[in-house]
Design a protein around this motif. Structure first.
Motif, PDB file in Angstrom:
ATOM      1  N   LYS A 170       0.748  -1.181   0.009  1.00  0.00           N
ATOM      2  CA  LYS A 170       0.074  -0.024   0.061  1.00  0.00           C
ATOM      3  C   LYS A 170       0.874   1.322  -0.089  1.00  0.00           C
ATOM      4  O   LYS A 170       1.638   1.339   0.670  1.00  0.00           O
ATOM      5  N   GLY A 182       0.720   5.526   0.364  1.00  0.00           N
ATOM      6  CA  GLY A 182       0.236   6.664   1.094  1.00  0.00           C
ATOM      7  C   GLY A 182       0.160   7.723  -0.025  1.00  0.00           C
ATOM      8  O   GLY A 182       1.188   7.692  -0.919  1.00  0.00           O
ATOM      9  N   GLY A 183      -0.644   8.678   0.293  1.00  0.00           N
ATOM     10  CA  GLY A 183      -0.680  10.159  -0.865  1.00  0.00           C
ATOM     11  C   GLY A 183       0.800  10.569  -0.726  1.00  0.00           C
ATOM     12  O   GLY A 183       1.022  11.100  -1.767  1.00  0.00           O
ATOM     13  N   THR A 195       4.969   4.294   3.440  1.00  0.00           N
ATOM     14  CA  THR A 195       4.888   5.866   3.790  1.00  0.00           C
ATOM     15  C   THR A 195       5.817   6.729   3.907  1.00  0.00           C
ATOM     16  O   THR A 195       6.823   6.372   3.195  1.00  0.00           O
ATOM     17  N   ASP A 196       5.625   7.922   4.363  1.00  0.00           N
ATOM     18  CA  ASP A 196       6.649   9.048   4.167  1.00  0.00           C
ATOM     19  C   ASP A 196       7.960   8.796   5.470  1.00  0.00           C
ATOM     20  O   ASP A 196       8.681   9.814   5.492  1.00  0.00           O
ATOM     21  N   PHE A 213       7.295   4.940  14.965  1.00  0.00           N
ATOM     22  CA  PHE A 213       8.215   5.648  15.789  1.00  0.00           C
ATOM     23  C   PHE A 213       7.467   5.579  17.362  1.00  0.00           C
ATOM     24  O   PHE A 213       6.500   5.605  17.658  1.00  0.00           O
ATOM     25  N   ASP A 219       5.471  10.794  17.094  1.00  0.00           N
ATOM     26  CA  ASP A 219       5.329  11.361  15.949  1.00  0.00           C
ATOM     27  C   ASP A 219       6.648  12.060  15.389  1.00  0.00           C
ATOM     28  O   ASP A 219       6.943  13.147  16.151  1.00  0.00           O
ATOM     29  N   ARG A 262       7.714  14.134  13.336  1.00  0.00           N
ATOM     30  CA  ARG A 262       7.391  15.509  12.840  1.00  0.00           C
ATOM     31  C   ARG A 262       7.279  16.410  14.053  1.00  0.00           C
ATOM     32  O   ARG A 262       7.767  17.515  14.062  1.00  0.00           O
ATOM     33  N   LYS A 273      -1.316   8.759  13.448  1.00  0.00           N
ATOM     34  CA  LYS A 273      -2.078   8.179  12.178  1.00  0.00           C
ATOM     35  C   LYS A 273      -1.608   7.543  11.196  1.00  0.00           C
ATOM     36  O   LYS A 273      -1.754   7.543  10.050  1.00  0.00           O
TER      37      LYS A 273
HETATM   38  P1  ADP Z   1       0.262   8.057   4.401  1.00  0.00           P
HETATM   39  O1  ADP Z   1      -0.167   9.259   3.296  1.00  0.00           O
HETATM   40  O2  ADP Z   1       1.245   7.168   3.909  1.00  0.00           O
HETATM   41  O3  ADP Z   1      -0.951   7.330   4.621  1.00  0.00           O
HETATM   42  P2  ADP Z   1      -0.156   9.565   6.923  1.00  0.00           P
HETATM   43  O4  ADP Z   1       0.146  10.834   6.690  1.00  0.00           O
HETATM   44  O5  ADP Z   1      -1.255   9.071   7.072  1.00  0.00           O
HETATM   45  O6  ADP Z   1       0.871   8.568   5.546  1.00  0.00           O
HETATM   46  O7  ADP Z   1       0.795   8.546   8.036  1.00  0.00           O
HETATM   47  C1  ADP Z   1       2.485   8.767   8.076  1.00  0.00           C
HETATM   48  C2  ADP Z   1       2.526  10.094   9.010  1.00  0.00           C
HETATM   49  O8  ADP Z   1       2.166   9.682  10.330  1.00  0.00           O
HETATM   50  C3  ADP Z   1       3.770  10.510   9.147  1.00  0.00           C
HETATM   51  O9  ADP Z   1       4.420  11.517   8.277  1.00  0.00           O
HETATM   52  C4  ADP Z   1       4.121  11.050  10.836  1.00  0.00           C
HETATM   53  O10 ADP Z   1       4.175  12.513  10.718  1.00  0.00           O
HETATM   54  C5  ADP Z   1       2.859  10.504  11.332  1.00  0.00           C
HETATM   55  N1  ADP Z   1       2.858   9.981  12.496  1.00  0.00           N
HETATM   56  C6  ADP Z   1       2.095  10.103  13.802  1.00  0.00           C
HETATM   57  N2  ADP Z   1       2.583   9.385  14.614  1.00  0.00           N
HETATM   58  C7  ADP Z   1       3.502   8.565  14.197  1.00  0.00           C
HETATM   59  C8  ADP Z   1       4.419   7.451  14.958  1.00  0.00           C
HETATM   60  N3  ADP Z   1       4.214   7.077  16.175  1.00  0.00           N
HETATM   61  N4  ADP Z   1       5.364   6.736  14.198  1.00  0.00           N
HETATM   62  C9  ADP Z   1       5.220   7.336  12.786  1.00  0.00           C
HETATM   63  N5  ADP Z   1       4.590   8.104  12.053  1.00  0.00           N
HETATM   64  C10 ADP Z   1       3.850   8.738  12.776  1.00  0.00           C
END
Ligand code: ADP
Ligand code: ASP
Ligand code: MG
Length: 425
Positions: free
Chosen positions: A7, A9-10, A174-175, A180, A183, A185, A210
């Motif tokens: 899969k 993601g965006g 994903t990105d 982790f 998050d 970020r 998320k």
């Molecule tokens: P996608 O578009 O690939 O579905 P999302 O934006 O839905 O990606 O999810 C990835 C994002 O989730 C990361 O860029 C990060 O900022 C956020 N995130 C929040 N909590 C966590 C975590 N515990 N571990 C990794 N990423 C996290």
């Protein structure tokens, strides 16, 4: 030969270059002799952009039409990805959710998968093609309408297909490099986990992390699907979300860490029902009204009533999006319940600390509260489960709270986590 569901993601398919990069990755997996089913999200932030557009033409967009609109996003990326793969000399066929057999109930915007009939996907694989499926969408047999699975729902599409096709692994690209401890970020010192139990992942997702959609984790847990969350920007090993106790290669069960991670959620609001008569049956009455308004209540706190007054306050949290309808329902029954007023607060944040090892370790909550106290952050509500503690604070202190709690539990690393793409929207 393995069957692999991948899969993307965006943020992994945000533009033409990214789509070509992802296509190459898929072709490499195919070249290695695997059958590949790909689930793809809409490009970049296009779902948000479509949603903004909808709200520009209608304050409350019609749910059926909104689903029609939003599913267009995934249709664009699936077709582009199939074209890119074909131009590299490999066969690929794209399918909408309904063509792929994602049968759902009729709830627009948050439909649940009730059946998966992936006949056309199997045929595509048998014919030697890579099957590309539009994530986040389904079809209801009664209404004959297109549905969506809720924001982040492409993860669920991938897991449901992996289960229905008995795939060997479901990879979520994903990105960031995986799941982790927080998050990355917000907490650059967050550490990537090599593995996490589905139980802990469920609590982190529910707490607002998320990186994986909660319903996808639930589905994976129920159907025994192993997930590998990893970056589409490099070949590093990501995070395995496993279903039973992790067994290492020597056959020993590895003990769970005390703390797996921390999550934050800014999407909830708090309603306080002020001056509730302190007699049996009032909580039942209030939450029956709240349930009737279709609100998903999270935390509940009831104050001790003053002996002199004989009334008490009851506070609860719920998604902001359900706040208005709930306030209206409670106001309509104010006389019946006999409360004096309602307060609405949408400036709250929730921090959730998760860890399977909490079961056997004491002092975790004391350490959490101490860390928040030392940072001067006030706790407004607390709730706990076997492997989770959640606290509500002011929204504007939540990022600071994440960082101090992360440090207090010794989760910081020296390396800075890399966020490869995306806007975090
Ligand atoms: P996608 O578009 O690939 O579905 P999302 O934006 O839905 O990606 O999810 C990835 C994002 O989730 C990361 O860029 C990060 O900022 C956020 N995130 C929040 N909590 C966590 C975590 N515990 N571990 C990794 N990423 C996290
Ligand atoms: N495109 C949808 C969303 O942005 C589904 C997904 O990305 O998982 O919510
Ligand atoms: Mg996502």
């Amino acid at each position: 030969m393995s069957l692999i569901v991948q899969k993307f993601g965006g943020s992994s398919v945000a533009d033409a270059e990214s789509i070509k990069r992802v296509a190459k990755r898929i072709v490499d997996t195919r070249k290695a002799g695997n059958d590949v089913v790909v689930v793809v999200s809409a490009m970049g932030d296009s779902t948000d952009e479509l949603l903004d557009l909808a709200h520009e033409v209608a304050p409350i967009p019609a749910p059926r039409e909104l689903d029609m609109l939003l599913t267009a996003g995934e249709r664009i990326s699936m077709a582009l990805l199939a074209m890119a793969i074909k131009s590299m000399g490999y066969d690929a066929l794209s399918f909408t959710g309904s063509q792929a057999g994602m049968i759902t109930d009729a709830r627009h915007g948050s439909a649940r998968i009730v059946d998966v009939t992936p006949g056309r996907i199997r045929d595509a694989l048998d014919g030697g093609a890579v099957a590309i499926v539009a994530g986040f969408q389904g079809f209801n047999r009664d209404t004959m309408d297109i549905t969506t699975l809720g924001r982040g729902g492409s993860d669920t599409t991938a897991v449901a297909l992996a289960a229905a096709l008995a795939a060997d692994i479901c990879e979520i690209y994903t990105d960031v490099d995986g799941v982790f401890t927080a998050d990355p970020r917000v907490v650059p010192q967050a550490r990537k986990l090599d593995r996490i139990s589905s139980e802990e992942m469920l609590e982190l997702a529910a707490g607002g992390a998320k990186v994986l959609y909660i319903r996808a984790v639930e589905y994976a847990r129920r159907h025994g699907v192993t997930l590998h969350v990893r970056s589409s920007f490099n070949n590093n090993q990501g995070t395995i979300v496993y279903n039973t106790e992790f067994v290492d290669p020597n056959g020993e069960i590895v003990e769970e860490p005390i703390i797996a991670g921390i999550a934050a959620d800014l999407s909830e609001a708090k309603i306080t029902v002020v001056g509730v008569p302190d007699v049996p049956g009032k909580a039942a009455q209030i939450f029956k009204i709240v349930a009737g308004a279709n609100a998903n209540v999270d935390m509940i706190v009831q104050n001790v009533s003053g002996v002199a007054t004989g009334v008490t306050d009851i506070s609860f949290t719920l998604p902001k999006s359900e706040g208005q309808q709930t306030l209206t329902a409670l106001t309509n029954d104010k006389e019946l319940v006999g409360f004096s007023s309602l307060q609405y607060d949408d400036q709250i944040g929730k921090l959730t600390l998760v860890g399977g090892g909490m079961r056997t370790n004491t002092g975790v909550s004391a350490k959490l509260f101490e860390a928040l106290f030392l940072a001067g952050i006030n706790i407004e509500m607390i709730s706990t489960s076997e492997i989770r503690i959640s606290v509500v604070t002011r929204a504007d202190t939540i990022q600071e709270a994440l960082r101090v709690v992360h440090t207090a539990f010794g989760l910081d690393t020296d390396d800075e986590a890399v966020v490869h793409g995306g806007t975090g929207r």
